[in-house]
Design a protein around this motif. Structure first.
Motif, PDB file in Angstrom:
ATOM      1  N   LYS A 133      -2.297  19.036  -3.459  1.00 27.99           N
ATOM      2  CA  LYS A 133      -1.873  20.235  -2.730  1.00 27.99           C
ATOM      3  C   LYS A 133      -2.873  21.365  -2.926  1.00 27.99           C
ATOM      4  CE  LYS A 133       3.203  19.888  -2.679  1.00 27.99           C
ATOM      5  NZ  LYS A 133       4.450  20.557  -3.109  1.00 27.99           N
ATOM      6  N   ASP A 134      -3.257  21.581  -4.165  1.00 25.52           N
ATOM      7  CA  ASP A 134      -4.128  22.718  -4.495  1.00 25.52           C
ATOM      8  C   ASP A 134      -5.495  22.612  -3.839  1.00 25.52           C
ATOM      9  OD1 ASP A 134      -2.093  23.694  -6.066  1.00 25.52           O
ATOM     10  OD2 ASP A 134      -2.949  22.997  -7.967  1.00 25.52           O
ATOM     11  N   HIS A 135      -5.961  21.374  -3.620  1.00 28.26           N
ATOM     12  CA  HIS A 135      -7.329  21.181  -3.127  1.00 28.26           C
ATOM     13  C   HIS A 135      -7.402  20.579  -1.727  1.00 28.26           C
ATOM     14  CE1 HIS A 135      -9.044  22.327  -7.016  1.00 28.26           C
ATOM     15  NE2 HIS A 135      -8.047  21.635  -7.559  1.00 28.26           N
ATOM     16  N   GLY A 136      -6.271  20.539  -1.038  1.00 28.13           N
ATOM     17  CA  GLY A 136      -6.282  20.081   0.358  1.00 28.13           C
ATOM     18  C   GLY A 136      -6.565  18.607   0.539  1.00 28.13           C
ATOM     19  N   CYS A 137      -6.152  17.801  -0.425  1.00 20.53           N
ATOM     20  CA  CYS A 137      -6.360  16.347  -0.333  1.00 20.53           C
ATOM     21  C   CYS A 137      -5.147  15.681   0.314  1.00 20.53           C
ATOM     22  CB  CYS A 137      -6.517  15.720  -1.719  1.00 20.53           C
ATOM     23  SG  CYS A 137      -7.922  16.270  -2.649  1.00 20.53           S
ATOM     24  N   SER A 138      -5.395  14.610   1.004  1.00 23.60           N
ATOM     25  CA  SER A 138      -4.298  13.717   1.373  1.00 23.60           C
ATOM     26  C   SER A 138      -4.205  12.644   0.290  1.00 23.60           C
ATOM     27  CB  SER A 138      -4.534  13.099   2.751  1.00 23.60           C
ATOM     28  OG  SER A 138      -5.792  12.463   2.811  1.00 23.60           O
ATOM     29  N   ILE A 139      -3.193  11.794   0.396  1.00 30.21           N
ATOM     30  CA  ILE A 139      -2.986  10.734  -0.601  1.00 30.21           C
ATOM     31  C   ILE A 139      -2.748   9.421   0.127  1.00 30.21           C
ATOM     32  CG2 ILE A 139      -1.278   9.818  -2.256  1.00 30.21           C
ATOM     33  CD1 ILE A 139      -1.014  12.584  -3.429  1.00 30.21           C
ATOM     34  N   ARG A 140      -3.305   8.339  -0.403  1.00 28.52           N
ATOM     35  CA  ARG A 140      -2.900   7.006   0.053  1.00 28.52           C
ATOM     36  C   ARG A 140      -2.079   6.359  -1.036  1.00 28.52           C
ATOM     37  NH1 ARG A 140      -5.010   1.369   0.139  1.00 28.52           N
ATOM     38  NH2 ARG A 140      -7.137   2.002  -0.346  1.00 28.52           N
ATOM     39  N   ILE A 141      -0.858   6.017  -0.698  1.00 27.11           N
ATOM     40  CA  ILE A 141      -0.038   5.208  -1.595  1.00 27.11           C
ATOM     41  C   ILE A 141      -0.509   3.777  -1.399  1.00 27.11           C
ATOM     42  CG2 ILE A 141       2.296   4.378  -2.083  1.00 27.11           C
ATOM     43  CD1 ILE A 141       3.335   7.036  -0.886  1.00 27.11           C
ATOM     44  N   GLY A 142      -1.170   3.231  -2.403  1.00 32.02           N
ATOM     45  CA  GLY A 142      -1.763   1.907  -2.277  1.00 32.02           C
ATOM     46  C   GLY A 142      -0.984   0.865  -3.057  1.00 32.02           C
ATOM     47  N   VAL A 143      -0.076   0.179  -2.383  1.00 32.53           N
ATOM     48  CA  VAL A 143       0.699  -0.887  -3.034  1.00 32.53           C
ATOM     49  C   VAL A 143      -0.082  -2.188  -2.904  1.00 32.53           C
ATOM     50  CG1 VAL A 143       2.847  -2.210  -2.997  1.00 32.53           C
ATOM     51  CG2 VAL A 143       2.882   0.261  -2.546  1.00 32.53           C
ATOM     52  N   ASN A 144      -0.168  -2.919  -4.007  1.00 31.05           N
ATOM     53  CA  ASN A 144      -0.919  -4.175  -4.018  1.00 31.05           C
ATOM     54  C   ASN A 144      -0.027  -5.284  -4.568  1.00 31.05           C
ATOM     55  OD1 ASN A 144      -2.816  -6.311  -4.975  1.00 31.05           O
ATOM     56  ND2 ASN A 144      -4.350  -4.864  -4.245  1.00 31.05           N
ATOM     57  N   GLY A 145      -0.037  -6.427  -3.888  1.00 33.40           N
ATOM     58  CA  GLY A 145       0.789  -7.548  -4.329  1.00 33.40           C
ATOM     59  C   GLY A 145       0.490  -7.997  -5.750  1.00 33.40           C
ATOM     60  N   GLY A 146      -0.702  -7.711  -6.233  1.00 34.28           N
ATOM     61  CA  GLY A 146      -1.083  -8.150  -7.571  1.00 34.28           C
ATOM     62  C   GLY A 146      -0.757  -7.171  -8.673  1.00 34.28           C
ATOM     63  N   SER A 147      -0.227  -5.996  -8.336  1.00 33.42           N
ATOM     64  CA  SER A 147       0.060  -5.013  -9.387  1.00 33.42           C
ATOM     65  C   SER A 147       1.351  -4.246  -9.096  1.00 33.42           C
ATOM     66  CB  SER A 147      -1.110  -4.032  -9.541  1.00 33.42           C
ATOM     67  OG  SER A 147      -1.433  -3.415  -8.305  1.00 33.42           O
ATOM     68  N   LEU A 148       2.394  -4.978  -8.747  1.00 31.87           N
ATOM     69  CA  LEU A 148       3.692  -4.358  -8.512  1.00 31.87           C
ATOM     70  C   LEU A 148       4.333  -3.937  -9.836  1.00 31.87           C
ATOM     71  CD1 LEU A 148       5.191  -6.695  -5.778  1.00 31.87           C
ATOM     72  CD2 LEU A 148       4.718  -4.253  -5.518  1.00 31.87           C
ATOM     73  N   GLU A 149       5.222  -2.948  -9.757  1.00 33.79           N
ATOM     74  CA  GLU A 149       5.914  -2.474 -10.946  1.00 33.79           C
ATOM     75  C   GLU A 149       6.771  -3.599 -11.543  1.00 33.79           C
ATOM     76  OE1 GLU A 149       5.693  -1.065  -7.951  1.00 33.79           O
ATOM     77  OE2 GLU A 149       6.344   1.023  -7.983  1.00 33.79           O
ATOM     78  N   ARG A 150       6.900  -3.552 -12.844  1.00 33.60           N
ATOM     79  CA  ARG A 150       7.604  -4.622 -13.565  1.00 33.60           C
ATOM     80  C   ARG A 150       9.044  -4.770 -13.102  1.00 33.60           C
ATOM     81  NH1 ARG A 150       7.161  -4.100 -19.848  1.00 33.60           N
ATOM     82  NH2 ARG A 150       4.979  -4.352 -19.247  1.00 33.60           N
ATOM     83  N   HIS A 151       9.724  -3.648 -12.863  1.00 28.66           N
ATOM     84  CA  HIS A 151      11.143  -3.751 -12.502  1.00 28.66           C
ATOM     85  C   HIS A 151      11.329  -4.418 -11.140  1.00 28.66           C
ATOM     86  CE1 HIS A 151      10.326   0.009 -10.221  1.00 28.66           C
ATOM     87  NE2 HIS A 151      11.392  -0.328  -9.507  1.00 28.66           N
ATOM     88  N   LEU A 153       9.252  -6.787  -9.935  1.00 26.75           N
ATOM     89  CA  LEU A 153       8.998  -8.212 -10.158  1.00 26.75           C
ATOM     90  C   LEU A 153      10.217  -8.886 -10.786  1.00 26.75           C
ATOM     91  CD1 LEU A 153       5.287  -8.152 -11.388  1.00 26.75           C
ATOM     92  CD2 LEU A 153       6.157  -8.947  -9.182  1.00 26.75           C
ATOM     93  N   GLU A 154      10.879  -8.157 -11.695  1.00 25.12           N
ATOM     94  CA  GLU A 154      12.097  -8.706 -12.307  1.00 25.12           C
ATOM     95  C   GLU A 154      13.206  -8.824 -11.272  1.00 25.12           C
ATOM     96  OE1 GLU A 154      12.868  -6.055 -15.514  1.00 25.12           O
ATOM     97  OE2 GLU A 154      11.299  -6.892 -16.807  1.00 25.12           O
ATOM     98  N   LYS A 155      13.282  -7.833 -10.380  1.00 27.96           N
ATOM     99  CA  LYS A 155      14.339  -7.836  -9.362  1.00 27.96           C
ATOM    100  C   LYS A 155      14.143  -8.949  -8.339  1.00 27.96           C
ATOM    101  CE  LYS A 155      16.323  -4.885  -5.724  1.00 27.96           C
ATOM    102  NZ  LYS A 155      16.337  -3.530  -5.120  1.00 27.96           N
ATOM    103  N   GLU A 158       9.069 -12.419  -7.727  1.00 27.98           N
ATOM    104  CA  GLU A 158       7.650 -12.571  -7.402  1.00 27.98           C
ATOM    105  C   GLU A 158       7.295 -11.534  -6.344  1.00 27.98           C
ATOM    106  OE1 GLU A 158       7.008 -16.370  -5.623  1.00 27.98           O
ATOM    107  OE2 GLU A 158       8.107 -15.883  -3.805  1.00 27.98           O
ATOM    108  N   PRO A 159       5.996 -11.312  -6.112  1.00 32.92           N
ATOM    109  CA  PRO A 159       5.613 -10.401  -5.022  1.00 32.92           C
ATOM    110  C   PRO A 159       6.133 -10.939  -3.691  1.00 32.92           C
ATOM    111  CG  PRO A 159       3.742 -10.808  -6.473  1.00 32.92           C
ATOM    112  CD  PRO A 159       4.820 -11.782  -6.878  1.00 32.92           C
ATOM    113  N   CYS A 160       6.809 -10.103  -2.942  1.00 33.40           N
ATOM    114  CA  CYS A 160       7.352 -10.483  -1.642  1.00 33.40           C
ATOM    115  C   CYS A 160       7.353  -9.232  -0.765  1.00 33.40           C
ATOM    116  CB  CYS A 160       8.758 -11.066  -1.783  1.00 33.40           C
ATOM    117  SG  CYS A 160       9.965  -9.898  -2.459  1.00 33.40           S
ATOM    118  N   PRO A 161       7.523  -9.384   0.537  1.00 37.57           N
ATOM    119  CA  PRO A 161       7.495  -8.205   1.408  1.00 37.57           C
ATOM    120  C   PRO A 161       8.497  -7.131   0.995  1.00 37.57           C
ATOM    121  CG  PRO A 161       7.366 -10.206   2.720  1.00 37.57           C
ATOM    122  CD  PRO A 161       7.629 -10.637   1.318  1.00 37.57           C
TER     123      PRO A 161
END
Length: 375
Positions: A133-151, A153-155, A158-161
């Motif tokens: 916000k302070d510096h006028g940047c946008s953000i990309r939320i980059g979700v990757n099948g190889g680094s999903l949050e642990r919860h 993966l437990e739910k 495996e990585p799925c859509p």
């Protein structure tokens, strides 16, 4: 001529998904903005000179946006010098340490790419958002099948859509709650089935612009094939606002493949689009060698010009009808040159390449002059 014909053929029309528009520096992403082409440097970021040289190569190839990895303080320290030395907007690639995101925003990044599964606690995400916000940047939320949050993966097991989309929407909700809406989302995987399914599901769930990619696609050949199947499927259905082709190859090749993909779908044109036959015993000249030579000699042309190079008269005249310039092989060491779809004059095989290059360059100069006059 090609574009004029395209408008009256409904089976060639692609209806783009309606997304909201954000900006990565000067480049609009989403809405009615052209689909932008990205790549990523592979030089050590602390080597500012080498990184700047590669970014300039990517600029020359037509990259709209370039991503630069910032894994450590040395990288974000160099980022300031790099950002001031190039004209293309830069995305800072942030993994694991949230402070690199804050430093990159301060150093002139146009966008911060964060992987929600890696960046840590929510208070750290909030600090990165505040820096954006302070510096006028946008953000990309980059979700990757190889680094999903642990919860997740437990739910899901495996990585799925569903897991990838849930991750993306959870983090988009955090940004929305922080009154930050200048974000785009990616849900990449190396599996093209998983990638396409995740993007299709995400496209229905949000109006955020989407960054397309098949991650870790592989070497130049297989990576191009996998990316074209997955990303081409999505682009054809109107999904996608900016793309990056991930290849284990020079980053300039990623840009070339990206534009070729968009050209093939009639979405965006840049440079000379050569339509050529595969060659056979009927060819009146060496088609493969001629096309390779023309691709190299016309690589500097950025104006959208279509050129057909066909070995014989079976398909040559028909293909030439839909291109700006064309050459069809004939007999006795010569062929026919076509201009705007019509037969125009004969050219010998020996003179053909130089003659075609001269004609394309002249056409490009006319287009530049017309554009400058219009401005």
């Amino acid at each position: 001529m090609h574009e004029q014909h395209r408008e009256v053929r409904p089976w060639r029309m692609i209806e783009r998904r309606k997304s909201r528009q954000i900006h990565v520096g000067k480049v609009a992403v989403g809405g009615d903005a052209p689909i932008s082409v990205q790549s990523m440097t592979n030089t050590p970021t602390p080597d500012a000179d080498a990184t700047i040289r590669q970014i300039r190569e990517l600029e020359d190839a037509g990259a709209d946006i370039v991503r630069v990895s910032c894994p450590d303080e040395e990288s974000t320290a160099a980022f300031s010098t790099i950002a001031k030395s190039v004209s293309v907007p830069l995305v800072a690639d942030i993994h694991f340490h949230y402070k690199r995101g804050i430093e990159a925003a301060e150093a002139g990044a146009a966008c911060l790419r964060i992987n929600p599964g890696n960046i840590g606690k929510m208070d750290r995400v909030k600090e990165v958002v505040q820096a954006a916000k302070d510096h006028g940047c946008s953000i990309r939320i980059g979700v990757n099948g190889g680094s999903l949050e642990r919860h997740l993966l437990e739910k899901y097991g495996e990585p799925c859509p569903e897991a990838m989309v849930e991750s993306a929407l959870d983090h988009a909700r955090i940004l929305d709650d922080l009154d930050f809406h200048e974000y785009k989302i990616s849900v990449k995987a190396s599996d093209i089935f998983l990638t396409v399914a995740a993007y299709q599901m995400l496209a229905e769930a949000t109006d955020a612009p989407l960054h397309l990619g098949v991650t870790e696609a592989g070497g130049a050949r297989i990576g191009t094939v996998k990316s074209s199947i997955g990303m081409g499927n999505l682009l054809w259905s109107g999904i996608g606002d900016t793309i990056r082709v991930s290849l284990s190859a020079h980053p300039v090749e990623e840009v070339k493949v990206g534009y070729d993909m968009l050209k093939s779908l009639g979405i965006r044109t840049r440079g000379v689009n050569i339509i050529a036959c595969p060659s056979c015993a009927r060819q009146g000249f060496d088609v493969i060698k001629t096309v390779e030579t023309l691709e190299a000699r016309l690589a500097h042309i950025s104006e959208p010009i279509s050129l057909s190079i066909i070995g014989c008269v079976v398909n040559g005249p028909g293909e030439a009808m839909f291109t700006d310039l064309g050459f069809t092989g004939g007999g006795k060491g010569a062929g026919k040159m076509y201009v705007a779809g019509r037969p125009d004059h004969n050219v010998t095989n020996e003179e053909m390449v130089d003659h075609i290059v001269d004609m394309v360059e002249a056409r490009a100069a006319e287009m530049r002059a017309a554009n400058e006059a219009a401005e």
